[in-house]
Design a protein around this motif. Structure first.
Motif, PDB file in Angstrom:
ATOM      1  N   LEU A 283      25.394  27.373  37.210  1.00 52.48           N
ATOM      2  CA  LEU A 283      26.285  26.201  37.095  1.00 52.48           C
ATOM      3  C   LEU A 283      26.985  25.911  38.420  1.00 52.48           C
ATOM      4  CD1 LEU A 283      28.015  26.706  33.622  1.00 52.48           C
ATOM      5  CD2 LEU A 283      25.820  25.643  34.170  1.00 52.48           C
ATOM      6  N   PRO A 284      27.283  24.646  38.681  1.00 50.14           N
ATOM      7  CA  PRO A 284      27.940  24.293  39.941  1.00 50.14           C
ATOM      8  C   PRO A 284      29.444  24.558  39.887  1.00 50.14           C
ATOM      9  CG  PRO A 284      27.538  22.307  38.662  1.00 50.14           C
ATOM     10  CD  PRO A 284      26.992  23.463  37.862  1.00 50.14           C
ATOM     11  N   LEU A 285      29.820  25.829  39.709  1.00 47.63           N
ATOM     12  CA  LEU A 285      31.232  26.172  39.736  1.00 47.63           C
ATOM     13  C   LEU A 285      31.401  27.431  40.571  1.00 47.63           C
ATOM     14  CD1 LEU A 285      31.368  28.774  37.650  1.00 47.63           C
ATOM     15  CD2 LEU A 285      31.509  26.999  35.925  1.00 47.63           C
ATOM     16  N   ARG A 286      32.614  27.639  41.066  1.00 46.89           N
ATOM     17  CA  ARG A 286      32.879  28.871  41.809  1.00 46.89           C
ATOM     18  C   ARG A 286      33.415  29.900  40.820  1.00 46.89           C
ATOM     19  NH1 ARG A 286      35.337  30.609  46.851  1.00 46.89           N
ATOM     20  NH2 ARG A 286      35.461  32.864  46.587  1.00 46.89           N
ATOM     21  N   PHE A 287      32.733  31.045  40.758  1.00 46.23           N
ATOM     22  CA  PHE A 287      33.089  32.097  39.807  1.00 46.23           C
ATOM     23  C   PHE A 287      33.978  33.136  40.479  1.00 46.23           C
ATOM     24  CE2 PHE A 287      32.501  36.010  37.476  1.00 46.23           C
ATOM     25  CZ  PHE A 287      32.469  35.596  36.146  1.00 46.23           C
ATOM     26  N   TYR A 288      35.151  33.365  39.931  1.00 45.96           N
ATOM     27  CA  TYR A 288      36.034  34.430  40.408  1.00 45.96           C
ATOM     28  C   TYR A 288      36.038  35.535  39.357  1.00 45.96           C
ATOM     29  CZ  TYR A 288      37.947  31.082  43.794  1.00 45.96           C
ATOM     30  OH  TYR A 288      38.106  30.181  44.813  1.00 45.96           O
ATOM     31  N   ALA A 289      35.594  36.743  39.731  1.00 47.64           N
ATOM     32  CA  ALA A 289      35.460  37.825  38.751  1.00 47.64           C
ATOM     33  C   ALA A 289      36.796  38.517  38.499  1.00 47.64           C
ATOM     34  CB  ALA A 289      34.432  38.832  39.256  1.00 47.64           C
ATOM     35  N   MET A 290      37.174  38.563  37.230  1.00 51.06           N
ATOM     36  CA  MET A 290      38.456  39.178  36.856  1.00 51.06           C
ATOM     37  C   MET A 290      38.314  40.616  36.377  1.00 51.06           C
ATOM     38  SD  MET A 290      41.102  36.626  35.193  1.00 51.06           S
ATOM     39  CE  MET A 290      40.417  36.498  33.565  1.00 51.06           C
ATOM     40  N   GLY A 291      37.050  41.113  36.296  1.00 49.19           N
ATOM     41  CA  GLY A 291      36.829  42.441  35.717  1.00 49.19           C
ATOM     42  C   GLY A 291      36.147  42.295  34.372  1.00 49.19           C
ATOM     43  N   GLY A 292      35.795  43.429  33.779  1.00 46.24           N
ATOM     44  CA  GLY A 292      35.127  43.402  32.479  1.00 46.24           C
ATOM     45  C   GLY A 292      36.051  42.849  31.403  1.00 46.24           C
ATOM     46  N   GLU A 293      35.438  42.284  30.345  1.00 52.04           N
ATOM     47  CA  GLU A 293      36.249  41.651  29.300  1.00 52.04           C
ATOM     48  C   GLU A 293      37.248  42.628  28.667  1.00 52.04           C
ATOM     49  OE1 GLU A 293      34.174  39.212  26.493  1.00 52.04           O
ATOM     50  OE2 GLU A 293      36.067  38.661  25.516  1.00 52.04           O
ATOM     51  N   ALA A 294      36.840  43.901  28.531  1.00 57.81           N
ATOM     52  CA  ALA A 294      37.726  44.880  27.891  1.00 57.81           C
ATOM     53  C   ALA A 294      38.700  45.511  28.895  1.00 57.81           C
ATOM     54  CB  ALA A 294      36.890  45.975  27.232  1.00 57.81           C
ATOM     55  N   ASP A 295      38.476  45.263  30.179  1.00 63.54           N
ATOM     56  CA  ASP A 295      39.264  45.940  31.211  1.00 63.54           C
ATOM     57  C   ASP A 295      40.522  45.129  31.558  1.00 63.54           C
ATOM     58  OD1 ASP A 295      40.158  47.554  33.211  1.00 63.54           O
ATOM     59  OD2 ASP A 295      38.309  47.497  34.416  1.00 63.54           O
ATOM     60  N   THR A 296      41.462  45.109  30.622  1.00 61.87           N
ATOM     61  CA  THR A 296      42.659  44.278  30.821  1.00 61.87           C
ATOM     62  C   THR A 296      43.505  44.781  31.990  1.00 61.87           C
ATOM     63  OG1 THR A 296      43.660  45.575  29.057  1.00 61.87           O
ATOM     64  CG2 THR A 296      42.882  43.380  28.475  1.00 61.87           C
TER      65      THR A 296
END
Ligand code: TXA
Ligand code: MG
Length: 351
Positions: A283-296
């Motif tokens: 997709l034409p978006l910039r992805f910023y990784a926040m960590g795994g879904e469970a890794d709050t």
């Protein structure tokens, strides 16, 4: 004002000790020092000096009705500042030093400039060795809000502090990245068995309940304030942490988010979970990784710096998943709905 820059990630070396002695002297003499804590950077001043406290408001551009947290080097130092209770010491044994702030009735010595006229004061004993040693070197309790300009995300790295505070404070101590990344949990002692949770943080509601106390979550924590509703914690009513581009939270499943993002146009940023990266990569978006879904925990440590990073680009809109508001997720949800000015898109509803 000229700002001194110094590094002190720990307190082991001679240089660090010299830095902390100088910083302590600056605080004692009524100056402002930015220092690292385990949560976010703090903008410190002598909590017993009304003029020094006033300087904090000026440096941050902070509304004067928003009180400051008073930082101490040891939980027992609260004794001289507030009317403590058995529950305070129970909390102290369990969580201090650490990311917990406790609100109690103030004693005479705390100036009204620190409490914004309230008869209570917020007390916190931080865990970061540099913060504790600085308070000890200063020899006075240290009033410190987060070291950001009012309204922007709290600084979790010295580079953020420099962006916001250069020329506004006497010294900035660079202690590297803050471990927790979200501000401390704030509770108010209501009785010996009851707390009100005013701001969620790394000490979770569940952690507090494990002490066998009743924890009531203040209504502003998870929702918007209703017209005319009074706030228990003045800081909650301000627009907060907000990036320049609008942030919109997406409530729904990963698939619903994917389908929603597929249909968007424009210059888009997405703060997403690691698991989503691959499926969204086309997709034409910039992805910023926040960590795994469970890794709050990881998400908490990254949120503010990602908001600042995204803010450097000129996005039309920033999207992020709405986290589940339990455990550490409650703190994330609380900060994210503020950054999003309460704009949540309920994806399931749009089918
Ligand atoms: O992790 C933290 O708590 C960081 C670091 C530097 O220690 N400090 C921090 O301070 O986040 P600040 O000023 O950004 O947030 C303090 C919050 C504000 O929302 C304020 O309204 C609330 O604490 N507060 C302070 N004193 C209060 C009081 N007596 N009653 C109710 N709320 C209070
Ligand atoms: Mg703040």
């Amino acid at each position: 004002m000229e700002t001194l820059f110094r590094k002190a990630v720990d307190i082991s070396g001679a240089e660090e000790r010299e830095t902390l002695l100088l910083a302590g002297k600056i605080l004692r003499e009524g100056g402002l020092v930015v220092f690292p804590t385990e949560t976010v950077y703090g903008l410190g001043a002598d909590a017993l000096n009304p003029l020094a406290a006033q300087k904090i408001y000026a440096a941050k551009g902070r509304p004067s009705d928003n009180p400051l947290i008073v930082h101490i080097a040891d939980p027992s130092e609260a004794e001289g500042l507030v009317h403590t209770s058995a529950l305070y010491y129970k909390l102290a044994r369990a969580f201090m030093p650490g990311p917990l702030t406790v609100i109690m009735p103030k004693k005479e010595c705390i100036p009204k400039e620190v409490t914004a006229g309230l008869d209570t004061v917020a007390i916190r004993c931080p865990q970061h060795p540099v913060a504790r040693e600085l308070i000890a070197c200063a020899g006075v309790p240290v009033a410190a809000p987060s070291a950001n300009l009012s309204g922007s995300p709290s600084p979790t790295d010295a580079s953020h502090v420099k962006d916001d505070m250069k020329g506004r404070v006497d010294m900035i101590i660079d202690g590297g990245a803050c471990e927790v990344g979200l501000e401390s949990t704030i509770v108010k002692i209501e009785s010996e068995s009851e707390l009100t949770l005013l701001r969620p943080g790394a000490v979770t509601k569940e952690d507090l309940e494990a002490l066998n106390v009743k924890v009531t979550v203040a209504s502003a924590v998870l929702g918007a304030l209703k017209e005319g509703e009074t706030v228990l914690s003045p800081g909650m009513k301000y627009r907060h942490y907000a990036p320049r581009a609008p942030l919109l939270l997406l409530e729904g499943t990963a698939l619903e988010r994917e389908n929603f993002l597929k249909e968007r146009e424009g210059k888009i940023a997405y703060l997403g979970y690691d698991e989503e990266r691959e499926v969204l990569s086309s997709l034409p978006l910039r992805f910023y990784a926040m960590g795994g879904e469970a890794d709050t925990k990881k998400q908490a440590s990254l949120l503010f710096s990602l908001l600042r990073e995204a803010d450097k680009e000129d996005y039309d809109v920033i999207y992020a998943p709405a986290p589940a508001p339990t455990g550490m997720g409650m703190a994330l949800y609380n900060r994210m709905i503020r950054a999003a000015a309460h704009q949540i898109i309920h994806l399931g509803d749009n089918k």
